[in-house]
Design an enzyme around this catalytic site. Structure first.
Site, mmCIF file in Angstrom:
data_model
loop_
_atom_site.group_PDB
_atom_site.id
_atom_site.type_symbol
_atom_site.label_atom_id
_atom_site.label_comp_id
_atom_site.label_asym_id
_atom_site.label_seq_id
_atom_site.Cartn_x
_atom_site.Cartn_y
_atom_site.Cartn_z
ATOM 1 N N ARG A 78 0.818 -1.226 0.000
ATOM 2 C CA ARG A 78 0.000 0.000 0.000
ATOM 3 C C ARG A 78 0.852 1.277 0.000
ATOM 4 O O ARG A 78 0.453 2.303 0.545
ATOM 5 C CB ARG A 78 -0.964 0.043 1.195
ATOM 6 N N GLU A 137 -3.937 3.891 6.208
ATOM 7 C CA GLU A 137 -3.907 3.593 4.770
ATOM 8 C C GLU A 137 -4.648 4.712 4.037
ATOM 9 O O GLU A 137 -4.234 5.142 2.970
ATOM 10 C CB GLU A 137 -4.578 2.242 4.520
ATOM 11 N N SER A 189 -10.444 -0.393 4.527
ATOM 12 C CA SER A 189 -9.550 -0.479 5.689
ATOM 13 C C SER A 189 -8.912 0.876 5.964
ATOM 14 O O SER A 189 -8.323 1.482 5.071
ATOM 15 C CB SER A 189 -8.451 -1.510 5.444
HETATM 16 C C1 LIG Z 1 -15.661 -0.718 0.664
HETATM 17 C C2 LIG Z 1 -14.213 -0.507 0.312
HETATM 18 C C3 LIG Z 1 -13.381 -1.602 0.165
HETATM 19 C C4 LIG Z 1 -12.023 -1.405 -0.161
HETATM 20 N N1 LIG Z 1 -11.235 -2.506 -0.312
HETATM 21 C C5 LIG Z 1 -9.941 -2.344 -0.673
HETATM 22 C C6 LIG Z 1 -9.087 -3.491 -0.884
HETATM 23 O O1 LIG Z 1 -9.489 -4.629 -0.779
HETATM 24 N N2 LIG Z 1 -7.796 -3.244 -1.216
HETATM 25 C C7 LIG Z 1 -7.301 -1.996 -1.358
HETATM 26 O O2 LIG Z 1 -6.112 -1.852 -1.686
HETATM 27 N N3 LIG Z 1 -8.081 -0.908 -1.179
HETATM 28 C C8 LIG Z 1 -9.379 -1.052 -0.840
HETATM 29 N N4 LIG Z 1 -10.163 0.058 -0.640
HETATM 30 C C9 LIG Z 1 -9.558 1.408 -0.723
HETATM 31 C C10 LIG Z 1 -9.594 2.083 -2.103
HETATM 32 O O3 LIG Z 1 -10.639 1.556 -2.906
HETATM 33 C C11 LIG Z 1 -8.250 1.920 -2.844
HETATM 34 O O4 LIG Z 1 -7.192 2.518 -2.122
HETATM 35 C C12 LIG Z 1 -8.294 2.542 -4.244
HETATM 36 O O5 LIG Z 1 -7.124 2.204 -4.931
HETATM 37 C C13 LIG Z 1 -8.453 4.067 -4.233
HETATM 38 O O6 LIG Z 1 -8.749 4.462 -5.552
HETATM 39 P P1 LIG Z 1 -9.541 5.813 -5.828
HETATM 40 O O7 LIG Z 1 -9.640 5.989 -7.295
HETATM 41 O O8 LIG Z 1 -10.815 5.840 -5.085
HETATM 42 O O9 LIG Z 1 -8.510 6.858 -5.211
HETATM 43 P P2 LIG Z 1 -8.831 8.190 -4.375
HETATM 44 O O10 LIG Z 1 -9.444 7.797 -3.066
HETATM 45 O O11 LIG Z 1 -9.570 9.143 -5.206
HETATM 46 O O12 LIG Z 1 -7.354 8.699 -4.106
HETATM 47 C C14 LIG Z 1 -6.490 7.969 -3.254
HETATM 48 C C15 LIG Z 1 -5.081 8.581 -3.353
HETATM 49 O O13 LIG Z 1 -4.571 8.367 -4.669
HETATM 50 C C16 LIG Z 1 -4.255 9.622 -5.273
HETATM 51 N N5 LIG Z 1 -4.580 9.523 -6.697
HETATM 52 C C17 LIG Z 1 -5.804 9.255 -7.240
HETATM 53 N N6 LIG Z 1 -5.697 9.225 -8.571
HETATM 54 C C18 LIG Z 1 -4.394 9.470 -8.874
HETATM 55 C C19 LIG Z 1 -3.671 9.562 -10.091
HETATM 56 N N7 LIG Z 1 -4.254 9.401 -11.287
HETATM 57 N N8 LIG Z 1 -2.338 9.824 -10.032
HETATM 58 C C20 LIG Z 1 -1.712 9.991 -8.842
HETATM 59 N N9 LIG Z 1 -2.363 9.921 -7.650
HETATM 60 C C21 LIG Z 1 -3.696 9.658 -7.670
HETATM 61 C C22 LIG Z 1 -5.114 10.655 -4.543
HETATM 62 O O14 LIG Z 1 -4.564 11.956 -4.638
HETATM 63 C C23 LIG Z 1 -5.078 10.099 -3.141
HETATM 64 O O15 LIG Z 1 -3.878 10.445 -2.491
HETATM 65 C C24 LIG Z 1 -11.517 -0.093 -0.330
HETATM 66 C C25 LIG Z 1 -12.382 1.007 -0.212
HETATM 67 C C26 LIG Z 1 -13.717 0.805 0.109
HETATM 68 C C27 LIG Z 1 -14.625 2.004 0.211
#
Ligand SMILES: Cc1cc2nc3c(=O)[nH]c(=O)nc-3n(C[C@H](O)[C@H](O)[C@H](O)COP(=O)(O)OP(=O)(O)OC[C@H]3O[C@@H](n4cnc5c(N)ncnc54)[C@H](O)[C@@H]3O)c2cc1C
Length: 313
Positions: free
Chosen positions: A175, A293, A223
């Site tokens: 992560r 995280e 998480s």
């Molecule tokens: C119900 C639920 C279950 C989940 N289960 C998991 C799991 O099993 N495993 C897991 O790893 N995560 C899990 N997550 C967390 C989350 O989905 C992941 O971390 C996911 O990768 C975040 O993606 P996002 O597009 O929503 O990013 P955002 O939340 O929009 O951004 C997260 C971070 O990434 C940065 N970012 C976003 N896009 C870019 C880009 N294009 N370039 C550079 N930086 C960027 C943002 O600035 C921020 O710092 C879960 C979340 C929820 C709500």
């Protein structure tokens, strides 16, 4: 009006940039104050033009689906770039290679790879974010990890110039991803193996298993804390007696102790206070320091930025 909001933007973008956009509408915790500026590009060229014209001193936050983001109640000073919707291309490059843009939802990658007979990509179905967010977090589920499949990434720098980079340009961990400063992901080439006979059943089974153990459907960010080496954050939180602990309208999930739920009216300050309470309690009980995280960003309502909770603010 905030000084950054009153800055002039290039005319072609001025009309399309939204002002004072509540981030509670763009995060899975449904909490967080307004972003000064919010831009949803049409495609990569449009985005590069926007960044190129953005005043160099303007702070920038890239947003995927907001599924790992706690935005404080005072909101974001500067500009938010939303990749979802605009950076949406997903194509097969060769027998085992695909290219996806940063705004593509991970679930779409999982489904499309099953259709193409490629895998293992089913784990992407468990990540409710975009590929860009998954690259930034090295998101993973069910034993699979995003960077385990990356051949190269396309990035945009602060002047709007595109570059191609390889995994060796980054320090990649659980992560955690560290790479060149002031660059953001616009897409990636991912490699999978050919897998004849794969169907959607594997995805359905994984999601079903997940529904049994996690509070899916409630407002959360998944998480909250990274698992410490050899431990599970959820076990530490549960054994410290914190399941169900509540601040305002936010509580530690009774189903999975590493999830914090917004029951409808929680402010980001409630969620952040709960994160801090969990962190301190676990440290007292177990002598283990938990690190977040989730990424905590933005300004508190009407004041100075508080001390970050955990290590990843
Ligand atoms: C119900 C639920 C279950 C989940 N289960 C998991 C799991 O099993 N495993 C897991 O790893 N995560 C899990 N997550 C967390 C989350 O989905 C992941 O971390 C996911 O990768 C975040 O993606 P996002 O597009 O929503 O990013 P955002 O939340 O929009 O951004 C997260 C971070 O990434 C940065 N970012 C976003 N896009 C870019 C880009 N294009 N370039 C550079 N930086 C960027 C943002 O600035 C921020 O710092 C879960 C979340 C929820 C709500």
């Amino acid at each position: 009006m905030n000084a950054q909001r009153s800055l002039d933007l290039a005319p072609e973008f001025n009309a399309r940039v939204l002002r004072d956009v509540p981030m509670s509408k763009h995060t899975s915790w449904h909490a967080g104050g307004p972003a000064d500026l919010y831009f949803a590009p049409r495609d990569i060229v449009d985005l590069a033009g926007f960044i190129h014209h953005l005043p160099a001193q303007m702070p920038l936050l890239w947003l995927g689906l907001g599924s790992n983001l706690l935005v404080r109640d005072g909101g974001i000073r500067g500009a938010v770039v939303a990749t979802h919707g605009g950076l949406s291309a997903l194509e097969r490059m060769s027998a085992t290679l695909i290219r996806a843009e940063a705004g593509v939802p991970c679930a779409r990658i999982a489904k499309q790879c099953v259709k193409w007979g490629l895998g293992p990509a089913e784990f992407f179905a468990g990540i409710p974010g975009t590929l860009g967010g998954a690259l930034a977090m090295n998101a993973g589920a069910f034993g699979g990890e995003t960077w385990g499949h990356v051949i190269e990434v396309e990035v945009l720098d602060r002047r709007g110039v595109r570059h191609t980079r390889v995994p060796g340009d980054y320090q990649i961990g659980y992560r955690q991803v560290q790479g060149p400063a002031n660059e953001w992901f616009i897409g990636a080439r991912l490699k999978f193996a050919r897998r004849a006979g794969v169907d959607g059943e594997a995805i359905r089974e994984m999601l079903e298993k997940r529904r049994e153990t996690q509070p899916i459907g409630q407002w959360s960010c998944g998480s909250v804390f990274i698992n410490p080496p050899g431990e599970h954050a959820a076990r530490l939180i549960e054994s410290a007696g914190l399941k169900g602990f509540r601040i305002g309208d936010a509580s530690v999930s009774g189903k999975h102790a590493n999830f914090i739920i917004n029951h409808g009216a929680a402010r980001a300050a409630d969620i952040e206070a709960l994160i801090e309470h969990v962190r301190r309690t676990v440290e007292t009980f177990h002598g283990v320091e938990l690190h977040t995280e989730v990424r905590i960003v933005g300004e508190p309502a009407g004041g100075a930025t508080p001390r970050p909770a955990g290590g990843a603010a």
